[in-house]
Design a protein around this motif. Sequence first.
Motif, mmCIF file in Angstrom:
data_model
loop_
_atom_site.group_PDB
_atom_site.id
_atom_site.type_symbol
_atom_site.label_atom_id
_atom_site.label_comp_id
_atom_site.label_asym_id
_atom_site.label_seq_id
_atom_site.Cartn_x
_atom_site.Cartn_y
_atom_site.Cartn_z
ATOM 1 N N ALA A 1 8.301 14.513 0.579
ATOM 2 C CA ALA A 1 8.222 13.114 0.159
ATOM 3 C C ALA A 1 8.521 12.311 1.418
ATOM 4 O O ALA A 1 9.151 12.836 2.353
ATOM 5 C CB ALA A 1 9.258 12.825 -0.928
ATOM 6 N N PRO A 2 8.066 11.061 1.473
ATOM 7 C CA PRO A 2 8.296 10.287 2.689
ATOM 8 C C PRO A 2 9.767 10.292 3.127
ATOM 9 O O PRO A 2 10.060 10.447 4.312
ATOM 10 C CB PRO A 2 7.837 8.878 2.290
ATOM 11 C CG PRO A 2 6.780 9.122 1.257
ATOM 12 C CD PRO A 2 7.247 10.324 0.488
ATOM 13 N N SER B 1 7.339 5.203 5.178
ATOM 14 C CA SER B 1 8.571 5.191 5.986
ATOM 15 C C SER B 1 9.660 4.304 5.367
ATOM 16 O O SER B 1 10.791 4.282 5.847
ATOM 17 C CB SER B 1 8.257 4.726 7.406
ATOM 18 O OG SER B 1 7.615 3.466 7.360
ATOM 19 N N LYS B 2 9.316 3.566 4.324
ATOM 20 C CA LYS B 2 10.309 2.689 3.669
ATOM 21 C C LYS B 2 10.159 2.811 2.162
ATOM 22 O O LYS B 2 9.104 3.224 1.665
ATOM 23 C CB LYS B 2 10.039 1.225 4.058
ATOM 24 C CG LYS B 2 10.314 0.893 5.514
ATOM 25 C CD LYS B 2 9.936 -0.544 5.792
ATOM 26 C CE LYS B 2 10.295 -0.934 7.221
ATOM 27 N NZ LYS B 2 9.850 -2.296 7.551
ATOM 28 N N GLN C 1 12.784 -1.989 0.487
ATOM 29 C CA GLN C 1 12.787 -2.291 1.934
ATOM 30 C C GLN C 1 11.511 -3.044 2.346
ATOM 31 O O GLN C 1 11.541 -3.882 3.236
ATOM 32 C CB GLN C 1 12.912 -0.995 2.749
ATOM 33 C CG GLN C 1 14.310 -0.376 2.628
ATOM 34 C CD GLN C 1 14.368 1.051 3.129
ATOM 35 O OE1 GLN C 1 13.404 1.806 3.030
ATOM 36 N NE2 GLN C 1 15.521 1.440 3.660
ATOM 37 N N VAL C 2 10.414 -2.752 1.670
ATOM 38 C CA VAL C 2 9.149 -3.421 1.994
ATOM 39 C C VAL C 2 9.127 -4.854 1.440
ATOM 40 O O VAL C 2 8.581 -5.773 2.056
ATOM 41 C CB VAL C 2 7.945 -2.605 1.439
ATOM 42 C CG1 VAL C 2 6.621 -3.328 1.683
ATOM 43 C CG2 VAL C 2 7.903 -1.212 2.071
ATOM 44 N N ARG C 3 9.703 -5.049 0.278
ATOM 45 C CA ARG C 3 9.725 -6.373 -0.366
ATOM 46 C C ARG C 3 11.164 -6.723 -0.786
ATOM 47 O O ARG C 3 11.478 -6.769 -1.980
ATOM 48 C CB ARG C 3 8.817 -6.389 -1.615
ATOM 49 C CG ARG C 3 7.317 -6.342 -1.334
ATOM 50 C CD ARG C 3 6.783 -7.655 -0.800
ATOM 51 N NE ARG C 3 5.329 -7.661 -0.708
ATOM 52 C CZ ARG C 3 4.635 -7.144 0.311
ATOM 53 N NH1 ARG C 3 5.262 -6.561 1.330
ATOM 54 N NH2 ARG C 3 3.316 -7.213 0.320
ATOM 55 N N THR D 1 0.842 -1.218 0.000
ATOM 56 C CA THR D 1 0.000 0.000 0.000
ATOM 57 C C THR D 1 0.873 1.263 0.000
ATOM 58 O O THR D 1 2.052 1.213 0.357
ATOM 59 C CB THR D 1 -0.888 0.047 1.261
ATOM 60 O OG1 THR D 1 -0.019 0.172 2.407
ATOM 61 C CG2 THR D 1 -1.731 -1.217 1.376
ATOM 62 N N GLU D 2 0.248 2.373 -0.366
ATOM 63 C CA GLU D 2 0.966 3.659 -0.347
ATOM 64 C C GLU D 2 1.428 3.978 1.078
ATOM 65 O O GLU D 2 2.496 4.556 1.274
ATOM 66 C CB GLU D 2 0.075 4.786 -0.879
ATOM 67 C CG GLU D 2 -0.186 4.640 -2.366
ATOM 68 C CD GLU D 2 -0.870 5.874 -2.976
ATOM 69 O OE1 GLU D 2 -0.712 6.978 -2.420
ATOM 70 O OE2 GLU D 2 -1.551 5.713 -3.998
#
Lengths: 180, 180
Positions: free
Chosen positions: A150-151, A38-39, A43-45, A32-33
């Motif tokens: 941006a994040p 934060s990553k 980093q998420v996958r 998801t957005e």
Amino acid sequence: MKRIAIDMDEVIANTSISLLKLFNQLYDQDVTEDELKSKNLIQVRPHFRKEIESFYTSETFFRGLDVISDSQTVILELQEQYEIFIATAAMEVPASFKAKYEWLKEHFPSIPDSHIVFCGDKSIIHADYLIDDNVNQLQLFRGKGILYSAPHNRFATGFTRVNNWLDVRALFMNKAVEVM
Amino acid sequence: MKRIAIDMDEVIANTSISLLKLFNQLYDQDVTEDELKSKNLIQVRPHFRKEIESFYTSETFFRGLDVISDSQTVILELQEQYEIFIATAAMEVPASFKAKYEWLKEHFPSIPDSHIVFCGDKSIIHADYLIDDNVNQLQLFRGKGILYSAPHNRFATGFTRVNNWLDVRALFMNKAVEVM
């Protein structure tokens, strides 16, 4: 006429969200957005690192990026009072040059060829303002840096911050306010 | 450290002579370098206009350009005392971006990606000096312009002129002389 240089990725081109959508679709994932706040996607996958990196060397990826909301209309307005350049780093992905150029011609036809710059180090840019999401580039820049949220830059300080293109319009088009 | 921006076509890449050689070979012609001293190739062979123009939209043409004599060794020397950027106009020929980039990586490996700039209007370049054969670009540039001699600029005045890369070396490496 004062000159504003505007970065491309994450400022007028929604690179990270376009990447997310394409990744979810191609690899049947449901990132998801919110997870990207934060990553980054790798980093998420992390086990998809190779697949994710391959997007960045793909010419078609850069040709199909979504445009960031309101950037087109606000840039048209800014052009009435400022000289606008697009300054984008494309050197890491030589295959992206042509795609980025064609994307700009399609989505920002009011920017002439002479006002498009591909560069790696924004200290070379001679402008009054630079709108960029990259703190390192804003630090290199010799004029006044405007940080586009941006994040990855959410904790950065030291620059005037804009959260969206309506903020950019308010900052530059409000004649009662001196930007500098 | 002072910064020198250096143009590509006709300054480090021998574009017009490479075009001449390729044209003579492909179309069995015998145009000489002397003929290009006062005219360009299209003016010398107007009935080949379409064929000549097609070189400029060809990716392979820009990948195979000859390097201008002494530019490689002198740029290496300059890098000891100056920050060197290559600033080239590539916007007219989007197909040339990747080829020009690869050409630079092959022939000038000491120039990092961060110091390569593709732009159409050199007023955007923030540098102390610009070495260019194009008088219009030198006029747009905000720093000190150095005119690199080419047949098309032979009557131009108002800029420090260099006729070859040994002149560039003498101008910038002679510590007794202040360039500015």
